[in-house]
Design an enzyme around this catalytic site. Structure first.
Site, short mmCIF file in Angstrom:
data_model
loop_
_atom_site.label_atom_id
_atom_site.label_comp_id
_atom_site.label_asym_id
_atom_site.label_seq_id
_atom_site.Cartn_x
_atom_site.Cartn_y
_atom_site.Cartn_z
N GLN A 78 -22.96 6.56 5.40
CA GLN A 78 -23.27 6.93 6.78
C GLN A 78 -24.11 8.20 6.86
O GLN A 78 -24.68 8.50 7.91
CB GLN A 78 -21.98 7.12 7.59
CG GLN A 78 -21.07 5.92 7.63
CD GLN A 78 -21.70 4.71 8.32
OE1 GLN A 78 -22.66 4.84 9.08
NE2 GLN A 78 -21.17 3.52 8.04
N HIS A 93 -13.43 5.43 3.37
CA HIS A 93 -13.58 3.97 3.51
C HIS A 93 -12.90 3.32 2.30
O HIS A 93 -12.86 3.92 1.22
CB HIS A 93 -15.09 3.67 3.49
CG HIS A 93 -15.47 2.28 3.83
ND1 HIS A 93 -15.36 1.24 2.93
CD2 HIS A 93 -15.99 1.74 4.97
CE1 HIS A 93 -15.81 0.13 3.49
NE2 HIS A 93 -16.19 0.40 4.74
N ASP A 120 -19.95 9.54 -1.08
CA ASP A 120 -20.16 8.28 -0.41
C ASP A 120 -21.03 8.60 0.81
O ASP A 120 -20.52 9.10 1.82
CB ASP A 120 -18.81 7.68 0.00
CG ASP A 120 -18.97 6.47 0.90
OD1 ASP A 120 -20.10 6.19 1.34
OD2 ASP A 120 -17.94 5.81 1.18
N LYS A 143 -27.71 -0.24 5.96
CA LYS A 143 -27.31 0.70 7.01
C LYS A 143 -28.46 1.64 7.38
O LYS A 143 -28.31 2.54 8.18
CB LYS A 143 -26.09 1.51 6.56
CG LYS A 143 -24.82 0.65 6.40
CD LYS A 143 -23.64 1.48 6.04
CE LYS A 143 -22.47 0.67 5.50
NZ LYS A 143 -21.79 -0.16 6.52
N CYS A 195 -12.13 -0.51 7.86
CA CYS A 195 -11.88 -0.32 6.42
C CYS A 195 -11.37 1.09 6.13
O CYS A 195 -11.71 1.67 5.08
CB CYS A 195 -13.12 -0.61 5.58
SG CYS A 195 -13.64 -2.32 5.68
N1 PLP Z 1 -18.54 3.84 2.76
C1 PLP Z 1 -18.70 4.05 4.07
C2 PLP Z 1 -18.47 5.42 4.64
C3 PLP Z 1 -19.08 2.99 4.89
O1 PLP Z 1 -19.23 3.17 6.20
C4 PLP Z 1 -19.28 1.71 4.32
C5 PLP Z 1 -19.61 0.55 5.16
O2 PLP Z 1 -19.24 0.45 6.29
C6 PLP Z 1 -19.13 1.56 2.93
C7 PLP Z 1 -18.76 2.65 2.19
C8 PLP Z 1 -19.38 0.25 2.26
O3 PLP Z 1 -20.72 -0.10 2.37
P1 PLP Z 1 -21.24 -1.52 1.86
O4 PLP Z 1 -20.37 -2.53 2.56
O5 PLP Z 1 -22.66 -1.57 2.31
O6 PLP Z 1 -21.08 -1.56 0.40
#
Ligand code: PLP
Length: 421
Positions: free
Chosen positions: A206, A126, A203, A229, A369
């Site tokens: 998910q 992401h 990260d 999430k 993203c």
């Molecule tokens: N990393 C992953 C794998 C994600 O799916 C997301 C959000 O969709 C993020 C990071 C960023 O999360 P946040 O927007 O809650 O900071």
């Protein structure tokens, strides 16, 4: 009751928004990877906090401030327990995964990276796990490298084995892909990284909502996740860091609440986690997160994982049977979280999502993203559905019927046959 032991009918009653209709159809919410809906218990906890306990934390001796502090710090203890962290001091509250990763990229990386050090990412990251490292690399002279993704949507483990070397300072990797659903073999990669002297950040935006994760068993150095999430309010997230690393880390930003003493020329910091939480934190958000974690724990993450796996299999079977539908990511028996991306031949993903919305089905369309991954897949965008504990087989059936409607509107050749509303 689903085959996997989750009573979805009862769970659905806990989520007031699921009573909504969209265009006369029951809401089929399949955009959970973007953000989940909130159970009544979390909504009530926010109202209860503001009606009965609202005050700022840590600085007051009055009753309300003590209550608010106890609730806030209690949520930290719950988050530590949920993630398997031994020490609540290793849990820093942030605004979400993005802020958690930036905190490490600014706090740890600036201090520790030298020119030529390598930061190893993957092609399925992401942007939140790319951009902070690009900034850190620019500032320190470190070099970014990317583990390739195979045609099946898996990390290329042979390449990973070659790319993790003594030059690798940090492996920053997604636990579960937010596009492909791929669950990466993080335990193996952490062992490999450790044997070559590299730190590992996961990260887990998910991953944490979808399966039991234990930072102590995994032995990761940092882990980032977002409350919103996993049934909690927006604006609250977690960074887990190993205590010995946090202890040596400088705070990337400063303000009230994080210092021991201030003098004209400088200050010294409080111990972690407060060193990294300058200013008034999202107190009610943390309280809501604690309640969301209780709710998920009561369901049982193992059951949630099995439930989402069953829905994912149902969705994959259904989608793969529709002519002209391409599904991305691993198929067969490969470990996969409750996220599925697909495209319908000749139809723009946004049009697919719009037709689905017409029948009450909420999915996401776009690059999610993940532009590097889109490039690797050779597409500009995909349609993505993603599950949460309240989804059931009927949701998947409505989605599949919705794809039938997409085919009616656009035909097999992707030429629009009927007007969109
Ligand atoms: N990393 C992953 C794998 C994600 O799916 C997301 C959000 O969709 C993020 C990071 C960023 O999360 P946040 O927007 O809650 O900071």
């Amino acid at each position: 009751m689903s085959d996997t032991g989750l009573d979805t009918a009862s769970i659905r009653r806990d989520f007031p928004i699921l009573k909504r209709e969209i265009g006369g159809h029951p809401l089929t919410y399949l955009d959970n990877a973007a953000t989940t809906q909130k159970p009544r218990a979390v909504i009530d906890a926010l109202v209860d906090f503001y009606e009965h306990h609202n005050a700022n934390v840590h600085r007051g001796v009055h009753t309300l401030s003590e209550e608010a502090t106890a609730l806030y710090e209690g949520a930290r203890v719950k988050a530590a327990g949920f993630l398997g962290a031994c020490d609540p001091g290793s849990i820093i509250f942030t605004r979400g995964t993005t802020e958690s990763i930036n905190l490490v990229a600014q706090g740890w990386a600036r201090q520790n990276l030298r020119s030529g050090d390598e930061i190893l990412l993957s092609e399925m990251e992401h942007h939140s796990n790319i951009i902070p490292w690009q900034i850190a690399a620019r500032e320190t002279g470190a070099v970014l490298r990317y583990i390739p993704v195979t045609d099946e949507g898996l990390l290329d483990m042979d390449e990973a084995g070659r790319m993790i070397t003594e030059k690798t300072a940090l492996l920053a990797l997604t636990h579960t892909s937010n596009v492909l659903g791929t669950i990466n073999p993080v335990a193996d990669l952490i062992r490999l990284a450790r044997s070559r002297g590299a730190l590992v950040l996961l990260d887990a935006a998910q991953g944490v909502p979808r399966q039991p994760l234990d930072v102590t068993a995994l032995d990761c150095d940092f882990l980032a996740c977002s409350g919103h999430k996993m049934l909690a309010p927006t604006g609250i997230g977690v960074l887990y860091g190993k205590p010995e690393l946090l202890e040596r880390m400088e705070p990337p930003s400063g303000g009230g609440g994080m210092i021991r003493q201030v003098w004209r020329e400088g200050a010294d910091w409080r111990e972690p986690p407060w060193r990294f939480e300058p200013g008034t934190p999202d107190i009610s958000g943390a309280v809501g997160l604690g309640v969301a974690l209780d709710y998920l724990s009561a369901l049982g993450l193992q059951r949630v994982q099995a439930h989402e796996a069953a829905l994912t299999r149902q969705a994959l079977r259904g989608l793969e049977a529709i002519p002209g539908v391409t599904v991305y990511g691993p198929s067969g028996g490969v470990a996969r979280g409750g996220v599925v991306s697909f495209n319908v031949d000749g139809v723009h993903p946004h049009d697919v999502a719009q037709v689905l919305d017409e029948v009450g089905v909420a999915v996401r369309a776009g690059h999610h993203c993940c532009q590097l991954l889109m490039k690797r897949l050779g597409v500009a965008a995909t349609v993505r559905l993603s599950f949460a504990p309240y989804n059931d087989a009927a949701d998947v059936e409505r989605l599949l019927r919705g794809i039938g409607r997409v085919k009616e509107v656009f035909g097999d050749d992707g030429e629009q046959k009927r007007a969109l509303p």
